[in-house]
Enzyme design. Structure first.
Site, PDB file in Angstrom:
ATOM      1  N   GLN A 102       0.694  -1.182   0.004  1.00  0.00           N
ATOM      2  CA  GLN A 102       0.032  -0.143   0.083  1.00  0.00           C
ATOM      3  C   GLN A 102       0.915   1.287  -0.100  1.00  0.00           C
ATOM      4  OE1 GLN A 102      -2.259   1.307   3.539  1.00  0.00           O
ATOM      5  NE2 GLN A 102      -4.076   1.397   2.131  1.00  0.00           N
ATOM      6  N   TYR A 172      -6.327  10.685   3.704  1.00  0.00           N
ATOM      7  CA  TYR A 172      -5.071  10.842   3.544  1.00  0.00           C
ATOM      8  C   TYR A 172      -4.863  11.985   2.398  1.00  0.00           C
ATOM      9  CZ  TYR A 172      -3.399   6.933   6.505  1.00  0.00           C
ATOM     10  OH  TYR A 172      -3.119   6.214   7.449  1.00  0.00           O
ATOM     11  N   ALA A 347      -9.733  -7.262   7.029  1.00  0.00           N
ATOM     12  CA  ALA A 347      -8.735  -6.728   7.934  1.00  0.00           C
ATOM     13  C   ALA A 347      -8.828  -7.584   9.017  1.00  0.00           C
ATOM     14  CB  ALA A 347      -8.854  -5.436   7.847  1.00  0.00           C
ATOM     15  N   ARG A 348      -9.829  -6.984   9.925  1.00  0.00           N
ATOM     16  CA  ARG A 348      -9.847  -7.690  11.442  1.00  0.00           C
ATOM     17  C   ARG A 348     -10.173  -8.939  11.551  1.00  0.00           C
ATOM     18  NH1 ARG A 348     -14.316  -3.163  12.920  1.00  0.00           N
ATOM     19  NH2 ARG A 348     -14.995  -3.753  10.646  1.00  0.00           N
TER      20      ARG A 348
HETATM   21  C1  LIG Z   1      -5.379  -2.223  13.204  1.00  0.00           C
HETATM   22  C2  LIG Z   1      -5.822  -1.631  11.833  1.00  0.00           C
HETATM   23  C3  LIG Z   1      -5.020  -1.043  11.237  1.00  0.00           C
HETATM   24  C4  LIG Z   1      -5.276  -0.228   9.942  1.00  0.00           C
HETATM   25  N1  LIG Z   1      -4.316   0.058   9.075  1.00  0.00           N
HETATM   26  C5  LIG Z   1      -4.670   0.444   7.887  1.00  0.00           C
HETATM   27  C6  LIG Z   1      -3.843   1.192   6.961  1.00  0.00           C
HETATM   28  O1  LIG Z   1      -2.641   1.293   7.103  1.00  0.00           O
HETATM   29  N2  LIG Z   1      -4.382   1.509   5.692  1.00  0.00           N
HETATM   30  C7  LIG Z   1      -5.408   1.318   5.344  1.00  0.00           C
HETATM   31  O2  LIG Z   1      -6.039   1.957   4.256  1.00  0.00           O
HETATM   32  N3  LIG Z   1      -6.387   0.765   6.274  1.00  0.00           N
HETATM   33  C8  LIG Z   1      -6.068   0.457   7.504  1.00  0.00           C
HETATM   34  N4  LIG Z   1      -7.088  -0.140   8.199  1.00  0.00           N
HETATM   35  C9  LIG Z   1      -8.339  -0.245   7.829  1.00  0.00           C
HETATM   36  C10 LIG Z   1      -8.555  -1.469   7.114  1.00  0.00           C
HETATM   37  O3  LIG Z   1      -7.896  -1.951   6.047  1.00  0.00           O
HETATM   38  C11 LIG Z   1     -10.114  -1.932   6.700  1.00  0.00           C
HETATM   39  O4  LIG Z   1     -10.601  -0.978   5.690  1.00  0.00           O
HETATM   40  C12 LIG Z   1     -11.314  -1.772   7.854  1.00  0.00           C
HETATM   41  O5  LIG Z   1     -10.632  -2.331   8.899  1.00  0.00           O
HETATM   42  C13 LIG Z   1     -12.522  -2.595   7.504  1.00  0.00           C
HETATM   43  O6  LIG Z   1     -12.343  -3.891   7.099  1.00  0.00           O
HETATM   44  P1  LIG Z   1     -12.769  -5.031   7.922  1.00  0.00           P
HETATM   45  O7  LIG Z   1     -14.053  -4.869   8.616  1.00  0.00           O
HETATM   46  O8  LIG Z   1     -12.381  -6.308   7.244  1.00  0.00           O
HETATM   47  O9  LIG Z   1     -11.988  -4.798   9.362  1.00  0.00           O
HETATM   48  C14 LIG Z   1      -6.603  -0.784   9.504  1.00  0.00           C
HETATM   49  C15 LIG Z   1      -7.488  -1.400  10.274  1.00  0.00           C
HETATM   50  C16 LIG Z   1      -7.156  -1.918  11.560  1.00  0.00           C
HETATM   51  C17 LIG Z   1      -8.096  -2.964  12.238  1.00  0.00           C
HETATM   52  S1  SF4 Z   2     -11.435  -9.128  18.280  1.00  0.00           S
HETATM   53 FE1  SF4 Z   2     -11.064  -6.794  18.519  1.00  0.00          FE
HETATM   54  S2  SF4 Z   2      -8.847  -6.461  18.621  1.00  0.00           S
HETATM   55 FE2  SF4 Z   2      -9.231  -8.586  17.834  1.00  0.00          FE
HETATM   56  S3  SF4 Z   2      -9.220  -8.499  15.650  1.00  0.00           S
HETATM   57 FE3  SF4 Z   2     -11.413  -8.402  16.217  1.00  0.00          FE
HETATM   58  S4  SF4 Z   2     -11.661  -6.041  16.445  1.00  0.00           S
HETATM   59 FE4  SF4 Z   2      -9.318  -6.398  16.520  1.00  0.00          FE
END
Ligand SMILES: Cc1cc2nc3c(=O)[nH]c(=O)nc-3n(C[C@H](O)[C@H](O)[C@H](O)COP(=O)(O)O)c2cc1C
Ligand code: SF4
Length: 396
Positions: A102, A172, A347-348
């Site tokens: 990225q 950003y 992500a999470r």
């Molecule tokens: C701990 C953490 C760090 C993240 N860092 C970035 C990042 O560096 N760049 C980015 O575009 N999104 C970042 N995100 C956002 C994720 O890429 C994603 O857009 C968001 O968590 C929603 O996806 P999910 O529902 O699968 O978690 C981050 C998310 C989390 C939880």
């Molecule tokens: S349980 Fe909570 S700390 Fe663990 S990945 Fe999911 S949101 Fe992040």
């Protein structure tokens, strides 16, 4: 005749590269680089995700300029960084996965104190998140940032990456220019949507020109900043159309929210106020304690929480799209495929269980253990981790 619905677990083309499946580990800043270089811990992080079955993992976030870092130790595209980056891409490839970098400039989200340089923005504004004023980017600054993206693309090819993901989201730098709320410029970078989108399109063009068809180019684009008067879906649809017409990207990953003005809109779920306050230096700690509930608003979490917005983009372009936001199980992945998205990003759920994809392959009914508490967000400067997962050091 309608195209058959793809199998999310089967190989797929992303521009010039083939992924072993349609699941991308979304960028989650790892906090594991040191002196802007790759560490063994960063390699292990991505090897864990590669071994866990994703089609492609994403190294976050590699800044295109020193003043574009949100954290001083973040990776920069220097000659010195190349050997470590090569070691990382080779290690991920050895597990059968592809790897994206990225790339971007954090703009108003950058850390002026850490970088020893003012954060760039469309104008001079005070931002509570960084407790400082942004510097209004000059034309020369913007030309430097665009060139920096091209250079990052070239370096990514040299380092063995399969793709670069351009950061056009979360307010950003490029995304702050898209925002009518933040961008009040009177020159060719402000005003009309065409002007506000100029920087994003120039960046995508520079990256494409630099990498050609040697690797894939994707962009993570906001659909909605989540703030009144901000960049919203109607304009996102048009920007997606322009990026498609420009032919500069192979796919768009669709996101929402503002790290600057409304961070929880990115994630939905609980705002971990106590944990945020604990990691903040003063006076931000006091700010979070006093105003956190207002600034870090919680939003109810639901699976596929960006799908409704993403459908509007799906209807407007033919470009491959990556659905993000609350993808946690096979049923959600199948829905994404049925709705016409070519990939999903997670992500999470993968921070909680890096081997989730392998387990879903073995047992399609597997449910994610992530509870969307968002406490992993407060770990990003110390080594990003799910707080519910024991680390090797805790097991000793
Ligand atoms: C701990 C953490 C760090 C993240 N860092 C970035 C990042 O560096 N760049 C980015 O575009 N999104 C970042 N995100 C956002 C994720 O890429 C994603 O857009 C968001 O968590 C929603 O996806 P999910 O529902 O699968 O978690 C981050 C998310 C989390 C939880
Ligand atoms: S349980 Fe909570 S700390 Fe663990 S990945 Fe999911 S949101 Fe992040």
């Amino acid at each position: 005749m309608k195209d058959p619905i793809p199998d999310v677990l089967a190989p797929a083309r992303l521009g010039p590269v083939t992924l072993r499946n349609r699941i991308v580990k979304a960028a989650t800043y790892e906090g594991l680089s040191k002196n802007s270089l790759v560490t063994d811990e960063l390699i292990d992080f991505h090897v864990r995700h590669a071994a866990g079955g994703v089609g492609m993992t994403t190294v976050a976030y590699c800044a295109v300029a020193p003043d574009g870092r949100t954290d001083r130790k973040q990776i920069l595209w220097t000659d010195e960084a190349l050997p470590g980056l090569r070691k990382l891409t080779e290690a991920v490839h050895a597990e059968g996965a592809a790897v994206a970098a990225q790339i971007g400039h954090a703009g108003p989200v950058a850390s002026p104190k850490g970088n020893g340089a003012p954060a760039l923005g469309p104008g001079r504004h005070f931002h509570a998140t960084t407790t400082s004023f942004t510097k209004a980017a000059t034309r020369a600054d913007l030309a430097r940032v665009v060139r920096g993206h091209g250079y990052a693309g070239r370096m990514a090819v040299e380092a063995g990456f399969d793709a670069v993901e351009i950061h056009l989201g979360h307010n950003y730098l490029a995304s702050s220019f898209l925002s009518p709320k933040i961008n009040h410029r009177g020159d060719e970078y402000g005003g009309s949507l065409a002007n506000r989108a100029r920087l994003s399109r120039d960046i995508a063009r520079a990256v494409r020109d630099a990498v050609g068809d040697r690797i894939a180019v994707t962009a993570k684009l906001n659909m909605d900043d989540g703030v009144p008067g901000g960049f919203w879906l109607d304009e996102a649809v048009q920007v997606a159309r322009w990026l498609e017409e420009d032919g500069t990207v192979d796919a768009l990953e669709l996101t929402a929210g503002s790290s600057l003005l409304n961070p929880m809109y990115l994630f939905k779920g609980d705002a971990p106020l106590r944990e945020f306050a604990a990691i903040m230096p003063q006076p931000m700690k006091l700010g979070v304690q006093l105003f956190g509930r207002w600034k870090l608003r919680s939003y109810p979490y639901k699976d596929l929480y960006l799908l409704e917005d993403a459908r509007q983009i799906r209807a407007a372009v033919k470009l491959p799209l990556i659905l993000l936001g609350g993808v946690t199980d096979k049923a959600a992945m199948d829905t994404a495929m049925e709705e016409g998205f070519q990939f999903v990003a997670m992500a999470r759920a993968l921070l909680r269980e890096p081997d989730l994809i392998k387990r879903i392959k073995d047992k399609p009914g597997t449910r994610s253990l992530c509870i969307h508490c968002n406490k992993c967000m407060t770990e990003i400067y110390a080594g990003t981790r799910c707080v519910l997962v024991q680390q090797p050091s805790q097991l000793a």
